[in-house]
Design a protein around this motif. Structure first.
Motif, short mmCIF file in Angstrom:
data_model
loop_
_atom_site.label_atom_id
_atom_site.label_comp_id
_atom_site.label_asym_id
_atom_site.label_seq_id
_atom_site.Cartn_x
_atom_site.Cartn_y
_atom_site.Cartn_z
N GLU A 205 -1.12 26.22 24.12
CA GLU A 205 -2.45 26.80 24.00
C GLU A 205 -2.38 28.14 23.25
O GLU A 205 -3.23 28.44 22.41
N ALA A 206 -1.36 28.93 23.58
CA ALA A 206 -1.18 30.21 22.90
C ALA A 206 -0.96 30.00 21.40
O ALA A 206 -1.49 30.76 20.57
N TYR A 207 -0.21 28.96 21.06
CA TYR A 207 0.02 28.64 19.64
C TYR A 207 -1.29 28.32 18.94
O TYR A 207 -1.59 28.85 17.87
N ARG A 208 -2.10 27.48 19.57
CA ARG A 208 -3.38 27.08 18.96
C ARG A 208 -4.30 28.29 18.80
O ARG A 208 -5.00 28.43 17.79
N LYS A 209 -4.33 29.17 19.81
CA LYS A 209 -5.21 30.34 19.75
C LYS A 209 -4.76 31.36 18.71
O LYS A 209 -5.54 32.22 18.30
N SER A 210 -3.50 31.27 18.30
CA SER A 210 -2.95 32.26 17.37
C SER A 210 -2.92 31.75 15.93
O SER A 210 -2.38 32.42 15.06
N LEU A 211 -3.50 30.59 15.68
CA LEU A 211 -3.54 30.05 14.32
C LEU A 211 -4.70 30.67 13.53
O LEU A 211 -5.75 30.97 14.08
N GLY A 212 -4.48 30.84 12.26
CA GLY A 212 -5.52 31.31 11.36
C GLY A 212 -5.30 30.71 9.99
O GLY A 212 -4.25 30.11 9.73
N THR A 213 -6.27 30.83 9.11
CA THR A 213 -6.12 30.28 7.76
C THR A 213 -6.53 31.32 6.73
O THR A 213 -7.28 32.26 7.02
N TYR A 214 -6.04 31.12 5.52
CA TYR A 214 -6.38 31.99 4.41
C TYR A 214 -6.61 31.13 3.17
O TYR A 214 -5.91 30.14 2.96
N GLY A 215 -7.57 31.52 2.37
CA GLY A 215 -7.85 30.79 1.14
C GLY A 215 -8.68 29.54 1.38
O GLY A 215 -9.41 29.43 2.37
N ARG A 216 -8.55 28.57 0.49
CA ARG A 216 -9.32 27.31 0.58
C ARG A 216 -8.49 26.29 1.33
O ARG A 216 -7.91 25.38 0.76
N PHE A 217 -8.46 26.46 2.65
CA PHE A 217 -7.59 25.61 3.46
C PHE A 217 -8.26 24.31 3.88
O PHE A 217 -7.59 23.30 4.07
N LYS A 218 -9.57 24.28 4.00
CA LYS A 218 -10.25 23.09 4.50
C LYS A 218 -10.42 22.04 3.40
O LYS A 218 -10.44 22.35 2.21
N GLU A 219 -10.60 20.78 3.84
CA GLU A 219 -10.79 19.69 2.90
C GLU A 219 -12.04 19.88 2.05
O GLU A 219 -12.05 19.58 0.85
N GLU A 220 -13.11 20.41 2.67
CA GLU A 220 -14.35 20.62 1.93
C GLU A 220 -14.21 21.71 0.86
O GLU A 220 -15.06 21.84 -0.02
N ASP A 221 -13.13 22.49 0.96
CA ASP A 221 -12.88 23.53 -0.04
C ASP A 221 -11.94 23.06 -1.15
O ASP A 221 -11.55 23.86 -2.01
N GLY A 222 -11.54 21.79 -1.09
CA GLY A 222 -10.71 21.26 -2.16
C GLY A 222 -9.30 20.89 -1.77
O GLY A 222 -8.52 20.41 -2.61
N ALA A 223 -8.93 21.11 -0.50
CA ALA A 223 -7.59 20.75 -0.07
C ALA A 223 -7.47 19.23 0.08
O ALA A 223 -8.29 18.61 0.75
N VAL A 224 -6.48 18.65 -0.56
CA VAL A 224 -6.28 17.20 -0.47
C VAL A 224 -4.96 16.84 0.20
O VAL A 224 -4.73 15.67 0.53
N LYS A 225 -4.12 17.84 0.42
CA LYS A 225 -2.81 17.56 1.02
C LYS A 225 -2.31 18.79 1.75
O LYS A 225 -2.53 19.92 1.30
N TYR A 226 -1.66 18.59 2.90
CA TYR A 226 -1.07 19.69 3.65
C TYR A 226 0.44 19.43 3.83
O TYR A 226 0.84 18.30 4.13
N ILE A 227 1.24 20.46 3.63
CA ILE A 227 2.69 20.29 3.77
C ILE A 227 3.27 21.41 4.65
O ILE A 227 2.71 22.51 4.72
N ASP A 228 4.36 21.08 5.33
CA ASP A 228 5.15 22.07 6.04
C ASP A 228 6.12 22.68 5.02
O ASP A 228 6.98 21.98 4.50
N PRO A 229 5.99 23.98 4.69
CA PRO A 229 6.80 24.53 3.62
C PRO A 229 8.29 24.57 3.89
O PRO A 229 9.09 24.74 2.96
N ARG A 230 8.69 24.37 5.15
CA ARG A 230 10.12 24.41 5.49
C ARG A 230 10.78 23.05 5.45
O ARG A 230 12.00 22.96 5.38
N HIS A 231 9.96 21.98 5.44
CA HIS A 231 10.56 20.65 5.55
C HIS A 231 10.03 19.65 4.52
O HIS A 231 10.54 18.53 4.44
N GLU A 232 9.01 20.03 3.76
CA GLU A 232 8.45 19.07 2.81
C GLU A 232 8.43 19.64 1.40
O GLU A 232 8.34 20.83 1.21
#
Length: 232
Positions: A205-232
């Motif tokens: 729960e603490a992890y979820r409450k501490s998440l935030g976003t920057y830039g055009r992160f949502k799909e409606e803003d043009g995001a078509v793919k999400y990657i984990d930068p350490r493993h993908e």
């Protein structure tokens, strides 16, 4: 004791004595003649000979004596232990003592040298702050959770850039557009998250409450793919 040549010289009177030039210190113009005349808060960086790590040092000096020291290091695991010792060594010393003290790591010693120059020349961050800054001001740069601001960014020609850590926190996901370009990211505010866990909140729960976003992160803003930068 003089040399023979000097002993044979006649005396010529010196002209007017101008004294030291005044330097800005804590809202005043001060003619510094002794170590105790020096005050100010400032930051500086240092590096070791192989340049495998760096140190950012923050000192708050009052009447020549270091009252507060913040030692932040990057890039060398051994340097973190050196910083632990330096944080005990520095407070209570005059800046001249600190300049001539082994601060365990070359990067910290170099940072101390750079700060000594700034402070003695009146180039401190608090030069025009009347009365200077209170003890504890060194922590203000760290923000909530008292963690250093770190930027860790990586990239290769073949696979492109990876954002790993930014001022906002640990990067959990990168958002890519249809051209596979980064257009936003999701981050974890590590300091606040750990505080929530310490206060008794479930880690997930603490992890979820501490998440935030920057830039055009949502799909409606043009995001078509999400990657984990350490493993993908």
């Amino acid at each position: 004791m003089n040399t023979h040549e000097v002993d044979n010289m006649c005396c010529v009177k010196q002209g007017c004595c101008h004294g030291p030039a005044p330097v800005p210190q804590e809202g005043q113009w001060t003619k510094v003649r002794e170590v105790k005349d020096i005050s100010g808060l400032t930051h500086g960086i240092g590096w070791c000979a192989p340049q495998q790590g760096t140190c950012k040092l923050t000192l708050n000096v009052k009447d020549g004596v270091i009252q507060e020291a913040l030692v932040e290091t990057l890039g060398c695991s051994g340097m973190t232990h050196s910083a632990a010792m330096a944080s005990e060594i520095l407070p209570g010393k005059t800046i001249l003592e600190a300049l001539n003290t082994d601060l365990v790591c070359d990067a910290i010693n170099t940072a101390m040298r750079e700060l000594f120059l700034q402070i003695t020349y009146g180039r401190t961050q608090s030069a025009f702050s009347e009365g200077g800054l209170p003890i504890g001001s060194g922590l203000e740069d760290l923000g909530k959770g008292l963690r250093s601001q770190i930027g860790t960014l990586y990239g290769t020609l073949e696979k492109g850039p990876r954002y790993l850590e930014m001022a906002e926190g640990y990067i959990a996901k990168l958002a890519l557009d249809e051209n596979n370009e980064i257009i936003g990211y999701q981050f974890v505010k590590v300091g606040p998250m750990l505080q929530l866990i310490k206060d008794g909140m479930d880690a997930n729960e603490a992890y979820r409450k501490s998440l935030g976003t920057y830039g055009r992160f949502k799909e409606e803003d043009g995001a078509v793919k999400y990657i984990d930068p350490r493993h993908e």
